[in-house]
Design a protein around this motif. Structure first.
Motif, short mmCIF file in Angstrom:
data_model
loop_
_atom_site.label_atom_id
_atom_site.label_comp_id
_atom_site.label_asym_id
_atom_site.label_seq_id
_atom_site.Cartn_x
_atom_site.Cartn_y
_atom_site.Cartn_z
N ALA A 1 -1.74 17.37 1.49
CA ALA A 1 -2.98 16.86 0.69
C ALA A 1 -2.40 16.65 -0.87
CB ALA A 1 -4.17 17.88 0.67
N GLY A 2 -1.36 16.04 -1.07
CA GLY A 2 -0.80 15.85 -2.26
C GLY A 2 0.44 16.82 -2.54
N GLY A 3 0.92 17.65 -1.36
CA GLY A 3 1.93 18.53 -1.62
C GLY A 3 3.50 17.84 -0.98
N LYS A 4 4.00 18.58 -0.46
CA LYS A 4 5.40 17.98 -0.04
C LYS A 4 5.48 17.13 1.09
CE LYS A 4 6.78 21.85 3.27
NZ LYS A 4 7.57 23.02 3.54
N MET A 5 4.46 17.10 2.03
CA MET A 5 4.31 16.04 3.06
C MET A 5 3.66 14.59 2.28
SD MET A 5 6.05 17.43 5.33
CE MET A 5 6.08 16.42 6.74
N GLY A 6 3.30 14.58 1.09
CA GLY A 6 2.43 13.40 0.69
C GLY A 6 1.16 13.90 0.69
N ASN A 7 0.26 12.47 0.85
CA ASN A 7 -1.18 12.80 0.92
C ASN A 7 -1.67 11.97 1.92
OD1 ASN A 7 -3.81 12.22 0.06
ND2 ASN A 7 -3.65 13.07 -2.00
N LYS A 8 -2.31 12.16 2.80
CA LYS A 8 -2.73 11.60 4.03
C LYS A 8 -3.98 10.64 3.44
CE LYS A 8 0.35 13.16 6.31
NZ LYS A 8 1.60 12.30 6.86
N GLY A 9 -4.63 11.13 2.53
CA GLY A 9 -5.70 10.19 2.05
C GLY A 9 -5.29 8.89 1.58
N VAL A 10 -3.91 8.92 0.93
CA VAL A 10 -3.37 7.59 0.64
C VAL A 10 -3.17 6.67 1.92
CG1 VAL A 10 -1.14 6.45 -0.53
CG2 VAL A 10 -2.22 8.60 -1.42
N GLU A 11 -2.61 7.44 2.80
CA GLU A 11 -2.35 6.81 4.09
C GLU A 11 -3.51 6.36 4.93
OE1 GLU A 11 1.48 9.43 5.64
OE2 GLU A 11 0.02 9.01 7.10
N GLY A 12 -4.65 6.97 4.81
CA GLY A 12 -5.86 6.46 5.21
C GLY A 12 -6.43 4.99 4.60
N ALA A 13 -6.26 5.34 3.18
CA ALA A 13 -6.68 4.00 2.38
C ALA A 13 -5.84 2.72 2.86
CB ALA A 13 -6.51 4.30 0.95
N ILE A 14 -4.52 2.93 2.88
CA ILE A 14 -3.58 1.96 3.32
C ILE A 14 -4.05 1.50 4.86
CG2 ILE A 14 -1.24 1.27 3.91
CD1 ILE A 14 -0.39 3.57 1.83
N SER A 15 -4.23 2.16 5.62
CA SER A 15 -4.53 1.88 7.11
C SER A 15 -5.91 1.20 6.89
CB SER A 15 -4.90 3.15 8.02
OG SER A 15 -3.51 3.90 8.07
N CYS A 16 -6.69 1.53 6.16
CA CYS A 16 -8.22 0.73 6.15
C CYS A 16 -7.84 -0.41 5.77
CB CYS A 16 -8.91 1.55 5.33
SG CYS A 16 -10.96 1.04 5.36
N LEU A 17 -7.36 -0.73 4.47
CA LEU A 17 -7.13 -2.08 4.31
C LEU A 17 -6.21 -3.01 5.08
CD1 LEU A 17 -5.98 -1.30 0.59
CD2 LEU A 17 -8.20 -1.94 1.51
N LYS A 18 -5.27 -2.42 5.87
CA LYS A 18 -4.46 -3.08 7.03
C LYS A 18 -5.36 -3.46 7.94
CE LYS A 18 0.36 -1.94 5.99
NZ LYS A 18 1.46 -1.29 6.47
#
Ligand code: DLZ
Length: 162
Positions: free
Chosen positions: A137-154
């Motif tokens: 959630a914004g740490g060393k593995m990134g932010n899965k919210g960003v991934e969710g937004a990208i997946s949604c647009l795709k």
């Protein structure tokens, strides 16, 4: 050889379709809200970066991840939107709640995807520990919210292909 881990967090913006006209719903679980707030921030910032207007991002909160499919279904019924991102964080506890909530949430969201005319994205962390959730959630593995937004647009672009 192990496959290189894919992390959509490092996406290249210009590879995504223009999203200016899209209207996106985000349903957020209040459980573990310091995590879901970070995921929401990541998703919202990504949508704005992709050209979506602030007023075209509709955010609704539900009590827990179990309620995400219901919240998404309400949003689709009540608001003209092109896609929904469901944001939650389920942490393993001492009892079996984790498996029931995680399974019901995933099944509910998948069912919506098959029944509803717009994509519904599973942006739900299912972690053994709070540290794992913080890392995603914004740490060393990134932010899965960003991934969710990208997946949604795709997926919206995928749906709109003729
Ligand atoms: C009850 C519960 C528990 C124990 N843990 C979580 C959790 O880790 N993450 C989450 O999103 N929600 C949790 N909930 C709440 C349920 O999702 C749901 O809101 C309640 O069971 C009421 O239906």
């Amino acid at each position: 050889m192990a496959e290189k881990k894919k992390n959509l967090d490092s996406y290249i913006p210009f590879q995504l379709p223009s999203a200016e006209k899209y209207r996106i719903g985000i349903v957020v679980s209040e459980w573990n809200d310091h995590i879901t707030d970070s995921l929401l921030k990541g998703a919202r910032e990504t949508l704005l970066q992709q050209g979506i207007k602030e007023e075209n991002i509709v955010v609704k909160h539900v009590p827990g991840s179990f309620e995400l499919p219901t919240g998404a279904a309400h949003l689709i019924r009540q608001t003209p939107i092109d896609g929904v991102i469901c944001i939650g964080c389920i942490i393993q506890g001492e009892t079996r709640h984790f498996e029931f909530i995680a399974q019901a949430t995933a099944d509910g969201i998948m069912r919506l995807n098959l029944q509803q005319p717009v994509p519904v994205i599973f942006s739900v962390l299912t972690c053994d520990t709070m540290q794992q959730a913080e890392d995603r959630a914004g740490g060393k593995m990134g932010n899965k919210g960003v991934e969710g937004a990208i997946s949604c647009l795709k997926m919206i672009a995928f749906d709109q292909q003729s």
